[in-house]
Write an enzyme that holds these catalytic residues in place. Structure first.
Site, PDB file in Angstrom:
ATOM      1  CB  CYS A  74      -0.982   0.058   1.236  1.00 48.67           C
ATOM      2  SG  CYS A  74      -1.963  -1.530   1.332  1.00 48.67           S
ATOM      3  CG  HIS A 135      -1.309   3.187   4.419  1.00 47.95           C
ATOM      4  ND1 HIS A 135      -1.358   2.062   4.057  1.00 47.95           N
ATOM      5  CD2 HIS A 135      -0.683   3.276   5.608  1.00 47.95           C
ATOM      6  CE1 HIS A 135      -0.817   1.360   4.752  1.00 47.95           C
ATOM      7  NE2 HIS A 135      -0.597   1.906   5.850  1.00 47.95           N
TER       8      HIS A 135
END
EC number: 3.1.6.2
Length: 577
Positions: A74, A135
């Site tokens: 990610c 993130h």
């Protein structure tokens, strides 16, 4: 029949030329799913999940069949997507075991000196928004400096989570710390328990009489280890799973009820507010990463359990946003792009052992490794009146290509003080060129160069050479189930000398490594690829490691809480949502 086709082609080229002039270009709606496999969508061959709204993008636009994430995790993949650069260039690729941020109060993140497409478009008069998952870090030295926050990277509006969605964020969802639990809890408890038992047996047999305080210290140590772990799990959710609106926490911990609906509503509101100005909206879904969630109208409705429910709810949300574009009359002037940050997480299992990961179709491997299943992702691009609908492009492309594509269409100049690894997609999408501008692509497992792909323009082959591959566990499986994701170093990988060579144009499943006996040019191909890899590595400049242990560790002075609960260990309270 020939004249209407020629007229449509001419109009599409005129529209493209007009859009490419300096000044306001098209609007941009960039959609990213989390952990979605290429085999999860109807337009890529799935016949058991219902994704009509995403499939509509394929029908009305271009489907990229060899679209590749710049990283199989990610955090680094998203850094590459936003900047058009391999994550190793920005320090967003780990040299250690942990390749992503798990804590909101970590000091690492996307460096402030990196240029995102949002920053570039703000300079062109665009209003920019991010809805959903970030993130890429939050703060550096103080909780209020927000040096890594989306607002510091060009986004005028942010509503979502600064971290990610994890099993630990949802009650009953299990934990991602299972392997850590074995090392930091089970092993110490077993050792201390063995010591306690040995002392008790020695005392009972009259072989020794350990002092009472030794028993007390051992029992206290066991209580401390167990208590610390319970406290960690108890406070992890509120400390790391929360929603923000711009720089303010609005809900802590995150309430999953109606979350996708709220994100879709916020995306629609952003479009309505900015219907008269050029905009870029990055809709970054928390689906379909675990913990899985879905509203009652979707829960239990798919053929693939909680994962399938999440996919179908996300597809519904995509449909809502596309419908808003239609209602506002913005569809023809909005480039829509949809992808996933990397391949599906094949090792992801639910609390009861049920499969919670998606499908990578025919491709080997998955999230966290550089087999095709980890990096080959959906890639759909729609721009009515400009891009001819219903096309398929089989050339290698990258999620880094969005950066220069968006910049050029918006009339922005690319930065000249750094290497940009992405390439403008429009010539390929419009049929102006037949081959990808990426002659070579470099596939990293964390900060380690794992594989190189070569698309020679005088051949139909796409060569891929692996310098190392993960050791699947159990052997013969398609993942690393003992560690939850595959690791990139040490005994977790097998190095190959000479490199393992495939022609993924003919062997997309990567099942048949080529040898000098099966490929006469084997040595020549590997020499060319090795030279390209060395030339690429020579362009890398040292960057501070944002994912070092010190940068990913939890720092209490960086912990954010709702104003009513300012202490880091008192964050367990819900906001107004």
């Amino acid at each position: 029949m020939l004249w209407p086709c020629l007229l449509a082609l001419l109009l599409s080229q005129l529209n493209f030329l007009c859009a490419a002039r300096p000044g306001p270009g098209p609007n941009f709606l960039l959609i990213m799913a989390d952990d979605l496999g290429i085999g999860d969508l109807g337009c890529y061959g799935n016949r058991t999940l219902r994704t009509p709204h995403i499939d509509r993008l394929a029908l009305e636009g271009v489907k990229l069949t060899q679209h590749l994430a710049a990283a199989p995790l990610c955090t680094p993949s998203r850094a590459a997507f936003l900047t058009g650069r391999y994550p190793v260039r920005s320090g967003m690729a780990s040299h250690g075991r942990l390749g992503v941020f798990l804590f909101s109060a970590s000091s690492g993140g996307l460096p402030p000196n990196e240029v995102t497409f949002a920053k570039l478009l703000k300079g062109q008069g665009y209003t920019t928004g991010l809805v959903g998952k970030w993130h890429l870090g939050l703060s550096c030295q103080a909780a209020s400096d927000f040096c890594h926050h989306p607002g510091r990277h060009g986004f005028d509006r942010f509503l979502g989570t600064p971290t990610t969605n994890l099993r630990d964020c949802k009650p009953g969802g299990g934990t991602v710390f299972g392997s850590a639990q074995q090392v930091f809890v089970v092993l110490p408890m077993n050792i201390l328990g063995a010591v306690l038992l040995a002392m008790a047996l020695a005392r009972w047999a009259g072989l020794a009489r350990p002092p009472g305080w030794v028993f007390g210290v051992t029992v206290a140590a066991m209580a401390a280890v167990g208590g610390a772990y319970v406290a960690f799990l108890y406070h992890f959710r509120p400390a790391n799973c929360f929603l923000m609106a711009d720089f303010t926490i609005t809900q802590q911990p995150t309430d999953y009820k109606g979350l996708t609906q709220r994100l879709a509503s916020e995306a629609g509101d952003f479009l309505r507010r900015n219907r008269d100005t050029p905009f870029l909206l990055f809709l970054s879904f928390m689906h379909v990463h675990t913990a899985h969630f879905a509203n009652p109208e979707f829960a239990g409705q798919s053929l693939h359990g909680a994962y399938g429910d999440a996919v179908e709810e996300m597809d519904w949300a995509v449909g809502q946003v596309l419908a808003t574009l239609d209602k506002l009359g913005l569809a023809n002037n909005t480039l829509v792009y949809l992808t996933s940050d990397h391949g599906a997480h094949v090792e992801e299992l639910g609390p009861n052992g049920e499969r919670h990961g998606g499908s990578n179709g025919i491709y080997r491997g998955g999230k966290a490794n550089t087999w095709e299943g980890g990096i080959r992702v959906p890639g759909l691009v729609r721009w009515p009146g400009v891009i001819v609908p219903g096309q398929e492009v089989e050339e290698p492309t990258s999620n880094m290509d969005v950066f220069p594509t968006v910049a050029r269409l918006a009339g922005a100049e690319l930065p000249t003080d750094r290497v940009i690894d992405g390439r403008d997609l429009m010539p390929l999408l419009l049929g102006h060129v037949q081959h990808s501008e990426h002659e070579f692509l470099f596939h990293y497992c964390n900060a380690y160069l794992s594989a190189v792909a070569w698309r020679p323009h005088n051949s139909s082959s796409v060569w891929k050479a692996f310098y190392f591959t993960p050791n699947f566990d159990p052997p013969g499986s398609n993942g690393c189930f003992s560690t939850h994701v595959c690791m990139c170093h040490g005994h977790h990988v097998t190095h190959h000398d000479p490199p393992l060579l495939f022609d993924i144009a003919r062997d997309p499943r990567e099942r048949h490594p080529l040898t000098p006996e099966t490929e006469p040019r084997h040595g020549e191909i590997l020499r060319n690829m090795d030279a390209a890899a060395r030339a690429h590595v020579a362009t890398l400049e040292e960057a501070p490691n944002q994912l070092s242990m010190s940068n990913v560790a939890w720092k209490p002075w960086l912990q954010l809480c709702l104003p009513s609960k300012p202490h880091p260990l008192a964050c367990r309270c819900a906001g107004d949502g």
